[in-house]
Design an enzyme around this catalytic site. Structure first.
Site, short mmCIF file in Angstrom:
data_model
loop_
_atom_site.label_atom_id
_atom_site.label_comp_id
_atom_site.label_asym_id
_atom_site.label_seq_id
_atom_site.Cartn_x
_atom_site.Cartn_y
_atom_site.Cartn_z
N SER A 10 0.86 -1.19 0.00
CA SER A 10 0.00 0.00 0.00
C SER A 10 0.88 1.23 0.00
O SER A 10 1.64 1.46 0.96
CB SER A 10 -0.89 0.01 1.24
OG SER A 10 -1.34 1.33 1.47
N HIS A 35 -0.96 -1.25 -4.57
CA HIS A 35 -2.23 -0.95 -3.89
C HIS A 35 -2.32 0.55 -3.60
O HIS A 35 -1.49 1.10 -2.88
CB HIS A 35 -2.32 -1.76 -2.59
CG HIS A 35 -3.62 -1.66 -1.88
ND1 HIS A 35 -4.72 -2.42 -2.23
CD2 HIS A 35 -4.02 -0.87 -0.85
CE1 HIS A 35 -5.74 -2.13 -1.42
NE2 HIS A 35 -5.35 -1.18 -0.59
N ASP A 37 -4.54 3.54 -2.09
CA ASP A 37 -5.64 3.85 -1.17
C ASP A 37 -6.18 5.25 -1.43
O ASP A 37 -5.49 6.24 -1.20
CB ASP A 37 -5.14 3.73 0.28
CG ASP A 37 -4.96 2.29 0.70
OD1 ASP A 37 -5.90 1.50 0.51
OD2 ASP A 37 -3.87 1.95 1.19
N MET A 39 -8.88 8.02 -0.48
CA MET A 39 -9.74 8.40 0.66
C MET A 39 -10.26 9.82 0.46
O MET A 39 -9.54 10.68 -0.06
CB MET A 39 -8.94 8.34 1.96
CG MET A 39 -8.29 6.98 2.20
SD MET A 39 -7.47 6.93 3.80
CE MET A 39 -6.71 5.31 3.72
N HIS A 68 -8.06 1.02 -4.43
CA HIS A 68 -9.02 0.79 -3.34
C HIS A 68 -9.73 2.11 -3.04
O HIS A 68 -9.14 3.00 -2.43
CB HIS A 68 -8.22 0.27 -2.13
CG HIS A 68 -9.03 0.04 -0.90
ND1 HIS A 68 -8.44 -0.21 0.33
CD2 HIS A 68 -10.37 -0.03 -0.69
CE1 HIS A 68 -9.39 -0.38 1.24
NE2 HIS A 68 -10.56 -0.27 0.65
N MET A 70 -12.05 4.33 -1.12
CA MET A 70 -12.76 4.54 0.15
C MET A 70 -13.43 5.90 0.05
O MET A 70 -13.04 6.87 0.72
CB MET A 70 -11.76 4.46 1.32
CG MET A 70 -11.27 3.04 1.56
SD MET A 70 -9.75 2.95 2.53
CE MET A 70 -8.55 3.16 1.20
N MET A 139 -11.45 -5.92 4.98
CA MET A 139 -10.70 -4.97 5.80
C MET A 139 -10.47 -5.58 7.18
O MET A 139 -11.43 -5.97 7.85
CB MET A 139 -11.46 -3.65 5.95
CG MET A 139 -11.55 -2.79 4.70
SD MET A 139 -9.96 -2.37 3.94
CE MET A 139 -9.09 -1.57 5.31
N GLY A 146 -2.88 3.85 7.83
CA GLY A 146 -1.96 2.73 7.90
C GLY A 146 -1.52 2.52 9.34
O GLY A 146 -1.81 3.34 10.22
N ASP A 177 -6.59 -6.52 4.07
CA ASP A 177 -5.96 -5.19 4.14
C ASP A 177 -6.03 -4.64 5.56
O ASP A 177 -7.12 -4.39 6.08
CB ASP A 177 -6.70 -4.27 3.16
CG ASP A 177 -6.08 -2.88 3.01
OD1 ASP A 177 -5.09 -2.58 3.69
OD2 ASP A 177 -6.63 -2.10 2.20
C1 DX5 Z 1 -6.34 1.44 5.39
C2 DX5 Z 1 -5.80 1.14 4.00
C3 DX5 Z 1 -4.67 0.16 4.03
C4 DX5 Z 1 -3.49 0.57 4.84
C5 DX5 Z 1 -2.76 -0.64 5.29
O1 DX5 Z 1 -7.46 2.21 5.28
O2 DX5 Z 1 -6.80 0.62 3.17
O3 DX5 Z 1 -4.29 -0.22 2.71
O4 DX5 Z 1 -2.62 1.42 4.14
O5 DX5 Z 1 -1.69 -0.24 6.09
P1 DX5 Z 1 -0.92 -1.23 7.06
O6 DX5 Z 1 -0.40 -2.36 6.22
O7 DX5 Z 1 0.15 -0.37 7.62
O8 DX5 Z 1 -1.90 -1.71 8.09
ZN ZN Z 2 -6.32 -0.38 1.12
#
Ligand code: DX5
Ligand code: ZN
Length: 220
Positions: A10, A35, A37, A39, A68, A70, A139, A146, A177
């Site tokens: 990610s 990956h 993310d 948001m 991904h 969100m 999730m 993260g 994830d």
């Molecule tokens: C959280 C994200 C993840 C996140 C994972 O909302 O979708 O992809 O970056 O991070 P780690 O691996 O540090 O838990």
């Molecule tokens: Zn993610």
């Protein structure tokens, strides 16, 4: 350990001032998917990147761009993320009451479609869209950031999704994830996951460590 496990770093944990270099570095280090993310500060309490950034990163890797989303609403942005070079577009079942329609839209654009579930959402909500999906994302933290701690109840959900995929009888990725590290990785693989998102676990230690970190997650 199974060789069919894919690692999806990610880039949320990458150096945002050098994203192109970071994407190239994880590609060279053995990442299977990139990956991304996305948001919106509405569906989740953080804001990250949009389609223009995906487009700018696209030339820096030949790997699968696993995007991904969100965000809510999601439909108005799907076309832009497709045009930006996403290969897989994953939406959240909680982001719209019409996720069947959103998945149809992703497929109509020639992209692979993913559906994601937050920790509080039961697996049965996706039973009626299994014929449309190429990826299911469980999730294992509440999305937004993260570096959070893995929620153990996710394991049962991964097993339930594995059973749905077996029933469907097609090649569908089962991605997990959040909080994936050397302590949790074996349990999610044992539960049936085959694509592991890893932010902190990939990027810790800087570029010199990426290959070693990814290899350690594969367990070989
Ligand atoms: C959280 C994200 C993840 C996140 C994972 O909302 O979708 O992809 O970056 O991070 P780690 O691996 O540090 O838990
Ligand atoms: Zn993610």
């Amino acid at each position: 350990m199974a060789s069919n496990i894919k690692i999806a770093p990610s880039i949320l944990s990458a150096d945002f001032a050098n994203l192109g270099t970071e994407v190239a570095a994880i590609t060279a280090a053995g990442a299977d998917y990139i990956h991304v993310d996305v948001m919106d500060g509405h569906f989740v309490p953080n804001i990250t990147i949009g389609p223009d950034v995906v487009k700018a990163l696209r030339p820096h890797s030949d790997k699968v761009f696993d995007v991904h989303l969100m965000i809510s609403p999601v439909d108005p942005y799907i076309e832009a993320f497709a045009a930006a070079g996403s290969d897989i577009i994953t939406i959240h079942a909680e982001a719209t009451p019409h996720f069947h329609r959103s998945l149809q839209l992703i497929k109509s654009l020639g992209k692979k479609a993913g559906i994601s579930l937050n920790p509080g959402t039961p697996v049965n909500v996706i039973e009626n869209v299994m014929d449309l999906v190429d990826l299911v994302l469980i999730m294992s933290v509440n999305p937004g950031f993260g570096g959070q701690k893995f929620i153990p109840g996710s394991l049962e959900k991964i097993s339930q999704v594995r059973a749905l995929i077996e029933k469907e009888g097609r090649d569908i990725d089962l991605q997990v994830d959040g909080g994936i590290n050397l302590e949790t990785v074996q349990s999610v693989i044992d539960a049936g996951a085959d694509v592991l998102v890893a932010g902190t676990a990939t990027f810790t230690g800087g570029p010199d460590k990426y290959a070693e970190n990814i290899k350690a997650l594969r367990g070989k």
